[in-house]
Design an enzyme around this catalytic site. Structure first.
Site, PDB file in Angstrom:
ATOM      1  N   ALA A  95      -0.719   2.272   7.220  1.00 17.95           N
ATOM      2  CA  ALA A  95      -1.301   0.914   6.326  1.00 17.95           C
ATOM      3  C   ALA A  95      -0.313  -0.075   7.020  1.00 17.95           C
ATOM      4  O   ALA A  95       0.822   0.034   7.764  1.00 17.95           O
ATOM      5  CB  ALA A  95      -0.762   0.682   5.255  1.00 17.95           C
ATOM      6  N   ASP A  96      -0.861  -1.421   7.213  1.00 15.75           N
ATOM      7  CA  ASP A  96       0.018  -2.654   7.613  1.00 15.75           C
ATOM      8  C   ASP A  96       0.127  -3.337   6.344  1.00 15.75           C
ATOM      9  O   ASP A  96      -0.562  -3.232   5.508  1.00 15.75           O
ATOM     10  CB  ASP A  96      -0.568  -3.437   9.102  1.00 15.75           C
ATOM     11  CG  ASP A  96      -2.196  -3.832   8.443  1.00 15.75           C
ATOM     12  OD1 ASP A  96      -2.461  -3.889   7.461  1.00 15.75           O
ATOM     13  OD2 ASP A  96      -2.756  -4.135   9.582  1.00 15.75           O
ATOM     14  N   SER A  97       0.780  -4.769   6.563  1.00 16.73           N
ATOM     15  CA  SER A  97       0.825  -5.309   5.554  1.00 16.73           C
ATOM     16  C   SER A  97      -0.259  -5.493   4.661  1.00 16.73           C
ATOM     17  O   SER A  97      -0.475  -5.835   3.632  1.00 16.73           O
ATOM     18  CB  SER A  97       1.711  -6.570   5.762  1.00 16.73           C
ATOM     19  OG  SER A  97       1.012  -7.238   6.676  1.00 16.73           O
TER      20      SER A  97
END
Lengths: 418, 79
Positions: free
Chosen positions: B36-38
């Site tokens: 996941a990214d932000s």
């Protein structure tokens, strides 16, 4: 200036996924028009459109082109753009992997409207549930330049990353502007075109409100798009994407690439007249065609085929008048047809898919027909290719695209023999 | 009930991040293990709020780094 050729084409159209599939069906005289079933049209005056087929011949499957997780976060114009761009790069057999090749390959894919459906849906979410329910991907899935953005990321294109927004001229402007970037040595390869997905309640309501859509053929959808015919009453909305790989001529030759044709002319103009209507004498379109011919270094009599803007609206005859004036004594030599009769009006993608049809017409020596042209609204010596495709050698083709706001673009393409 | 929360939450993670279900263990970190990214994290937190009818303030969301963190938060804040 450096020469620019087309070495790859890709398309998602109402007649299927793929340029060849679409082209074959256009030459067969098929139409992508049907009744709208995706959303409620009971209170809309226009109940027909030309959507992308999701089943049957040429069915488009988003999963073939984009990670399902990403596809869910963006409006469909981006998925169409990624598909068409990937097809075009595969067709061109161009996979830049070295840093230098990546930095010399750019993208310029535009859209007329962008993510209209996502904006409409999110506005309702905002009103009903408040700002905390607005997705972090709302902006990035709707922005027009994110078509170029996703293509750049997916294919590692580190050259110019740009996007065009000029309504229905978008696709043509994108190809013309991208070709100039190559000609001026800002890139060696550009992935250029347009994408659109405006077939939703807000899109249909909006274009119907400005009286642009056909409303008299709701029970006979395939009869509705009828450019130049006296019974035409508006355009039929299409959707999809057209993308080409543009490449500097020596670069293409050095790697033995297949060449569809050369972009030799590009002209632009503004009407400075009205937000939706062209001036009666069509002088804006005339000037953009004239500029494209001048850039190509040819005269109007050198043209063999014109792919018209021809949307099936009142403006058709204005364009026809401008083309007639441009051709002068050569009117009887030139053929002109509107492929919008088969696939509808792809708005920001129109100019790109139509440029591709010009290239395929050159390749196959076949002209696509103008469907439903049963009773021409005006007399003309120009062959409008009514209802059936015809055989004709094409060495020079011109494609017109005109957009709301009075923006005009014309491209001239040439068969490459040397 | 708590097992139900864990299962429902893992299902959301699988759907939103497009990862295999067996990778979504309680100790899995959204960013380090699940890719996941932000922005993915913001979307996940929204999905948890929707599914469990809880409000996860930004300062609490910043501390939810693993699947277990999320399960714990939901358990202790669900009315």
């Amino acid at each position: 200036m450096r020469r620019v050729v087309v070495t790859g084409v890709g398309m998602v159209s109402p007649l299927g996924c793929g340029a060849e599939t679409t082209w074959k069906r256009i030459l067969n005289g098929e139409s992508g028009a049907r009744k709208i079933e995706k959303f409620d049209v009971s209170d809309l005056p226009c109940k027909i459109a030309m959507p992308i087929p999701r089943e049957g011949e040429g069915a488009f499957n988003p999963d073939d082109w984009m990670d399902a997780k990403e596809a869910k976060r963006v409006d469909e114009f981006i998925v169409y753009a990624v598909s068409a761009a990937t097809q075009a790069l595969q067709d061109a057999d161009w996979k830049p992997t070295s840093e230098e090749d990546q930095c010399r390959t750019g993208t310029m894919i535009g859209s007329g409207i962008g993510g209209l459906e996502g904006i409409a849906d999110t506005a309702i979410t905002l009103k009903e549930k408040g700002p905390r329910r607005v997705s972090p991907f709302f902006i990035t899935g709707r922005l027009i330049n994110l078509a170029s953005g996703y293509v750049s990321i997916q294919h590692g294109l580190k050259g110019p990353n740009h996007a065009v927004v000029t309504a229905c001229s978008t696709g043509a402007h994108a190809i013309g502007d991208a070709a100039r970037l190559i000609a001026l040595d800002d890139a060696d390869v550009m992935v250029a075109g347009g994408a659109e997905s405006a077939i939703n309640r807000l899109g249909i309501a909006g274009f119907a409100a400005c009286r642009a859509l056909s409303t008299s053929f709701n029970d006979e959808p395939t009869k509705a798009s009828r450019p130049y015919d006296k019974d035409r009453d508006g355009f039929v909305m299409g959707e999809g994407a057209g993308v080409v790989v543009l490449e500097e001529y020596e670069h293409a030759k050095a790697r033995g690439a297949k060449i569809y044709g050369e972009v030799v002319g590009y002209g632009l103009s503004g009407d400075a007249y009205h937000i939706t209507a062209p001036p009666e004498d069509g002088n804006g379109g005339y000037r953009s065609m004239q500029a494209a011919l001048k850039r190509a270094g040819i005269s109007a009599s050198d043209l063999d085929y014109v792919n018209a803007h021809g949307t099936s609206t009142m403006a058709d005859t204005i364009e026809l008048g401008a083309v007639s004036r441009l051709l002068g004594n050569a009117v009887s030599k030139v053929s002109m047809s509107s492929t919008k009769s088969s696939i509808g009006h792809l708005l920001g993608a129109a100019g790109a898919v139509e440029a591709i049809f010009c290239l395929l017409a050159m390749r196959d020596s076949k002209l696509p027909p103008t469907l439903n042209l049963d009773n021409p609204a005006v007399e003309t010596e120009i062959d409008l290719v009514p209802n059936r495709a015809v055989d004709k050698e094409v060495n020079y083709a011109l494609s017109n695209s005109f957009g709301f706001g009075g923006t005009n673009a014309s491209l001239v393409m040439k068969k490459v023999t040397d | 009930m708590s097992e139900d929360i864990a299962e429902r939450l893992k299902k959301i993670v699988v759907e939103h991040l497009g990862v295999d279900a067996d990778k979504v263990t309680e100790n899995a970190s959204f960013i380090d293990d699940l890719g996941a990214d932000s922005l993915d994290n913001v979307e996940l937190v929204m999905a948890f709020e929707e599914e469990f009818g809880v409000e996860i303030p930004d300062d609490a969301a910043e501390k939810i780094l693993t699947v277990k963190d999320a399960i714990e938060f939901v358990k202790s804040n669900q009315s």
